[in-house]
Design a protein around this motif. Structure first.
Motif, PDB file in Angstrom:
ATOM      1  N   ILE A 185       1.086  -1.323   0.131  1.00  0.00           N
ATOM      2  CA  ILE A 185      -0.029   0.175   0.449  1.00  0.00           C
ATOM      3  C   ILE A 185       0.838   1.225   0.191  1.00  0.00           C
ATOM      4  N   ILE A 186       1.124   2.188  -0.802  1.00  0.00           N
ATOM      5  CA  ILE A 186       2.046   2.967  -0.754  1.00  0.00           C
ATOM      6  C   ILE A 186       1.518   4.066  -0.142  1.00  0.00           C
ATOM      7  N   GLY A 187       2.725   4.276   0.880  1.00  0.00           N
ATOM      8  CA  GLY A 187       2.997   5.285   1.661  1.00  0.00           C
ATOM      9  C   GLY A 187       2.400   4.968   2.733  1.00  0.00           C
ATOM     10  N   SER A 188       2.479   3.654   3.436  1.00  0.00           N
ATOM     11  CA  SER A 188       1.237   3.321   4.326  1.00  0.00           C
ATOM     12  C   SER A 188       2.789   2.774   5.591  1.00  0.00           C
ATOM     13  N   GLY A 189       3.405   2.193   5.113  1.00  0.00           N
ATOM     14  CA  GLY A 189       4.822   2.024   6.801  1.00  0.00           C
ATOM     15  C   GLY A 189       3.930   1.234   7.492  1.00  0.00           C
ATOM     16  N   LEU A 190       2.986   0.746   7.688  1.00  0.00           N
ATOM     17  CA  LEU A 190       1.876  -0.574   8.488  1.00  0.00           C
ATOM     18  C   LEU A 190       2.914  -1.386   8.573  1.00  0.00           C
ATOM     19  N   THR A 191       3.852  -2.189   7.830  1.00  0.00           N
ATOM     20  CA  THR A 191       4.541  -3.015   8.295  1.00  0.00           C
ATOM     21  C   THR A 191       5.913  -3.552   9.371  1.00  0.00           C
ATOM     22  N   PRO A 192       6.359  -4.024  10.012  1.00  0.00           N
ATOM     23  CA  PRO A 192       7.088  -4.159  10.764  1.00  0.00           C
ATOM     24  C   PRO A 192       8.903  -3.509   9.827  1.00  0.00           C
ATOM     25  N   GLU A 193       8.820  -3.726   8.799  1.00  0.00           N
ATOM     26  CA  GLU A 193       9.952  -3.263   8.054  1.00  0.00           C
ATOM     27  C   GLU A 193       9.220  -2.636   7.401  1.00  0.00           C
ATOM     28  N   VAL A 194       9.060  -0.787   7.795  1.00  0.00           N
ATOM     29  CA  VAL A 194       9.079  -0.298   6.634  1.00  0.00           C
ATOM     30  C   VAL A 194       9.059  -0.699   5.643  1.00  0.00           C
ATOM     31  N   HIS A 195       8.636   0.178   4.940  1.00  0.00           N
ATOM     32  CA  HIS A 195       8.673   0.481   3.398  1.00  0.00           C
ATOM     33  C   HIS A 195       7.545   1.079   2.798  1.00  0.00           C
ATOM     34  N   ALA A 196       7.731   2.309   3.495  1.00  0.00           N
ATOM     35  CA  ALA A 196       7.392   2.578   2.171  1.00  0.00           C
ATOM     36  C   ALA A 196       7.233   4.065   1.984  1.00  0.00           C
ATOM     37  N   LYS A 197       7.793   5.679   0.809  1.00  0.00           N
ATOM     38  CA  LYS A 197       7.585   5.557   0.113  1.00  0.00           C
ATOM     39  C   LYS A 197       8.979   6.210   0.346  1.00  0.00           C
ATOM     40  N   LYS A 198       8.670   7.610   1.282  1.00  0.00           N
ATOM     41  CA  LYS A 198       9.916   8.027   1.796  1.00  0.00           C
ATOM     42  C   LYS A 198      10.940   7.446   3.223  1.00  0.00           C
ATOM     43  N   SER A 199       9.962   6.626   3.893  1.00  0.00           N
ATOM     44  CA  SER A 199      10.718   5.788   4.672  1.00  0.00           C
ATOM     45  C   SER A 199      10.665   4.308   4.780  1.00  0.00           C
ATOM     46  N   LYS A 200      11.677   4.291   5.214  1.00  0.00           N
ATOM     47  CA  LYS A 200      12.392   2.333   5.099  1.00  0.00           C
ATOM     48  C   LYS A 200      12.814   2.404   6.663  1.00  0.00           C
ATOM     49  N   THR A 201      13.071   0.549   7.063  1.00  0.00           N
ATOM     50  CA  THR A 201      13.729   0.736   7.839  1.00  0.00           C
ATOM     51  C   THR A 201      15.635   0.629   7.276  1.00  0.00           C
ATOM     52  N   HIS A 202      16.358   1.268   7.937  1.00  0.00           N
ATOM     53  CA  HIS A 202      17.461   1.532   7.430  1.00  0.00           C
ATOM     54  C   HIS A 202      18.194   0.665   8.577  1.00  0.00           C
ATOM     55  N   SER A 203      18.259   0.619   9.510  1.00  0.00           N
ATOM     56  CA  SER A 203      19.143  -0.959   9.963  1.00  0.00           C
ATOM     57  C   SER A 203      18.385  -1.717  10.791  1.00  0.00           C
ATOM     58  N   ARG A 204      19.480  -2.556  11.639  1.00  0.00           N
ATOM     59  CA  ARG A 204      18.885  -3.837  12.516  1.00  0.00           C
ATOM     60  C   ARG A 204      19.144  -4.521  13.220  1.00  0.00           C
ATOM     61  N   GLY A 205      19.476  -4.731  14.024  1.00  0.00           N
ATOM     62  CA  GLY A 205      19.924  -5.583  15.445  1.00  0.00           C
ATOM     63  C   GLY A 205      19.418  -6.795  15.993  1.00  0.00           C
ATOM     64  N   LEU A 206      20.297  -7.644  16.104  1.00  0.00           N
ATOM     65  CA  LEU A 206      19.506  -8.841  17.192  1.00  0.00           C
ATOM     66  C   LEU A 206      20.665  -9.453  18.277  1.00  0.00           C
ATOM     67  N   ILE A 207      20.304  -9.066  19.222  1.00  0.00           N
ATOM     68  CA  ILE A 207      21.536  -9.296  20.173  1.00  0.00           C
ATOM     69  C   ILE A 207      20.843 -10.628  21.149  1.00  0.00           C
ATOM     70  N   ASP A 208      21.964 -12.093  21.626  1.00  0.00           N
ATOM     71  CA  ASP A 208      21.621 -12.751  22.218  1.00  0.00           C
ATOM     72  C   ASP A 208      22.710 -11.940  23.171  1.00  0.00           C
ATOM     73  N   ILE A 209      21.954 -12.280  24.655  1.00  0.00           N
ATOM     74  CA  ILE A 209      22.589 -11.167  25.667  1.00  0.00           C
ATOM     75  C   ILE A 209      23.256 -12.572  26.076  1.00  0.00           C
ATOM     76  N   THR A 210      23.052 -13.635  26.096  1.00  0.00           N
ATOM     77  CA  THR A 210      24.171 -14.837  26.773  1.00  0.00           C
ATOM     78  C   THR A 210      25.596 -14.593  26.384  1.00  0.00           C
ATOM     79  N   SER A 211      25.594 -14.907  24.945  1.00  0.00           N
ATOM     80  CA  SER A 211      26.549 -15.278  24.329  1.00  0.00           C
ATOM     81  C   SER A 211      27.357 -13.829  23.998  1.00  0.00           C
ATOM     82  N   LEU A 212      27.084 -12.366  24.169  1.00  0.00           N
ATOM     83  CA  LEU A 212      27.314 -10.766  23.772  1.00  0.00           C
ATOM     84  C   LEU A 212      27.310 -11.508  22.244  1.00  0.00           C
ATOM     85  N   THR A 213      26.584 -11.830  21.726  1.00  0.00           N
ATOM     86  CA  THR A 213      26.458 -11.578  20.059  1.00  0.00           C
ATOM     87  C   THR A 213      25.717 -10.020  19.646  1.00  0.00           C
TER      88      THR A 213
END
Length: 533
Positions: free
Chosen positions: A377-405
């Motif tokens: 849907i154009i311009g919606s950005g309703l999904t967790p990985e945002v993909h509206a026309k002018k706004s995006k998910t530009h980075s992601r981090g996942l952390i395993d706290i036990t192994s400090l990864t």
């Protein structure tokens, strides 16, 4: 006469050859140079000294994926500025030219406000002031300009639509403590290219960030994770910037209890709206819903959560809801989607589960009990990985706290629709060791593993193998070789006492190893193994 004719003929040929050489020289110009020439030919001004800050025709790939820093706060700042100056310059230019028409009347007024901000920063956090001073000198930028490109945040201006998830205890296999975060927002020249930072300060805890020094995700050596999201509110005041909080908490605190006390009583909270999401190695978690003059703390179970928490750009508590408006229209769909994924996988939530929630390109409508049928849907950005026309998910981090990864990526999983050109859409892995050399070795070993798995998949494939996969495998090997050579240079520099150069080489080496990991994953059959899904 005959001699004269030959002389004229020779002269004519010389002129022709000269002209051909000139044209061949123009043909060999770089893409950027040819653009500049064409602009000038069209009557536009040529590039001036302003472009000495960065080349607008080049992607900032030379920064690399990892920057190591160690020492005093000034020394760490200098190392960061030296290695990441291009990114800081890009953000300074982008942010200043966005702030001027919206809030400030001129560059002079903006710089004056930046100076006042720096005075406040020095009073409230001498360490961070030293850090910014070091960054400025390392990057070769002015102190005020550096502040604008890093820590400066004018009240409600920075509207980044980020999101965070944590899970532990009964929600995860073996009670593992894990977390993940998206960084979302509008395009800027540097936003999609910030490197991970791995810091070993002389004073305080060692820590990692998913993107730069002033990030929305930090994990320290004690297993304390701090994640932040902007929240719109009219309740604003002059204060520190959003996203400084995670940095302060990381080097000063060891537990969630300490982090909560510092946030509420230590004067580090920003002068704008923020959700501060924190979890420690023992699964103690909370979210502070914050505005300039109010705080409300929510804990797991307050809104039906069980061994998990979710936060994005809206608040849930009754006392904060009237203060935090307007609510972004995509807040609830992104929240509901992540909640649905976690609830459907309760008891078996892994980093892969969190990744699938954060990377979802469809959304769940809790009111209707249905998943979206059209996520474009154009311009919606309703999904967790945002993909509206002018706004995006530009980075992601996942952390395993036990192994400090830390698993991280620039750009989203959707390579067709994110802002970063030529991204692979997968994650690189950094496991914190006791020092820079140990962390670099961990990244190298993971590159070896990924290349082995890629070669195995290709060798055992029962179908024709595409040339693209072979190309990715070769790129992975090239990056591995470069990383090994850079590691040798780093060790040599350290052996002769040149620690400053050594840390730069280690940064470059780990950046190559992370590239190698990602290229190798792209050559594999099923790279989800990489995150231990």
């Amino acid at each position: 006469m005959r001699c004269s004719k030959y002389t004229k003929l020779f002269g004519l040929l010389s002129i022709i050859v000269f002209i051909m050489v000139m044209f061949s020289g123009y043909a060999k110009m770089s893409h950027a140079e040819s653009k500049i020439t064409s602009h000038a030919a069209a009557g536009e001004p040529r590039m001036t000294h302003y472009t000495s800050m960065f080349n607008p025709y080049e992607m900032p790939e030379e920064i690399g994926e990892v920057i190591y820093i160690a020492g005093t706060w000034y020394e760490m700042g200098y190392q960061y500025g030296l290695q990441g100056g291009s990114i800081i310059a890009r953000d300074y230019v982008d942010r200043s030219q966005s702030l001027i028409p919206k809030i400030f009347v001129s560059q002079k007024a903006l710089l004056a406000q930046s100076e006042k901000y720096l005075e406040n920063l020095k009073e409230r956090s001498a360490d961070l002031y030293d850090l910014v001073s070091g960054i400025a000198n390392g990057a070769g930028l002015g102190l005020r300009e550096t502040a604008i490109g890093t820590v400066f945040n004018w009240s409600n201006f920075e509207r980044n639509a980020c999101m965070s998830i944590s899970a532990w205890g009964e929600a995860t296999p073996g009670g593992k403590v894990i977390a993940g975060v998206n960084g979302d927002g509008s395009w800027s020249g540097g936003k999609c290219y910030f490197p991970a930072v791995v810091a070993y300060p002389k004073k305080g805890n060692a820590f990692m960030s998913n993107r730069g020094f002033f990030a929305n995700c930090f994990v320290n050596e004690k297993g304390l994770v701090s994640m932040t999201q902007f929240v719109p509110t009219p309740d604003i005041a002059y204060g520190l910037a959003a996203m400084i909080t995670g940095l302060e908490v990381s080097y000063r605190c060891s537990t969630a209890k300490e982090a909560l006390d510092l946030y509420i009583n230590g004067g580090i909270a920003p002068g704008s709206g923020e959700n501060f999401h924190c979890i420690d190695a023992h699964g103690n978690a909370f979210v502070v819903e914050h505005t300039a003059n109010h705080n409300s703390v929510r804990y797991p179970g307050d809104f039906g959560e069980k061994n998990y928490l979710i936060a994005n750009n809206h608040v849930l508590t009754d006392e904060m809801s009237p203060l935090c408006v307007p609510v972004f229209p995509n807040c609830w769909p992104r929240y509901w989607t992540s909640e649905k994924v976690l609830q459907d996988n309760f008891g078996k939530i892994t980093l892969g589960t969190i990744h699938s929630a954060l990377a979802s390109k469809t959304y769940y409508n809790k009111k209707d009990g249905e998943w979206s049928k059209n996520d474009w849907i154009i311009g919606s950005g309703l999904t967790p990985e945002v993909h509206a026309k002018k706004s995006k998910t530009h980075s992601r981090g996942l952390i395993d706290i036990t192994s400090l990864t830390l698993y991280r990526q620039n750009g989203g999983t959707d390579t067709l629709n994110n802002f970063c050109p030529h991204t692979t859409g997968n994650l690189s892995k950094i496991t914190m060791g006791k020092d820079v050399a140990a962390t670099n070795t961990n990244a190298m070993n993971d590159a070896y593993d990924m290349i082995y798995l890629a070669g195995k998949d290709i060798a055992l494939s029962q179908e024709a193998v595409s040339s693209e996969r072979i190309d990715y495998l070769n790129k992975a090997k090239e990056a591995l070789v470069a990383g090994i050579s850079l590691t040798s240079l780093a060790a040599y520099a350290a052996s002769i006492g040149d620690e400053a150069q050594s840390i730069v080489y280690y940064s470059r080496a780990s950046s190559e190893f992370c590239l190698s990991q990602r290229f190798a994953q792209s050559a594999q059959d099923n790279p989800v193994y990489y995150c231990g899904y």
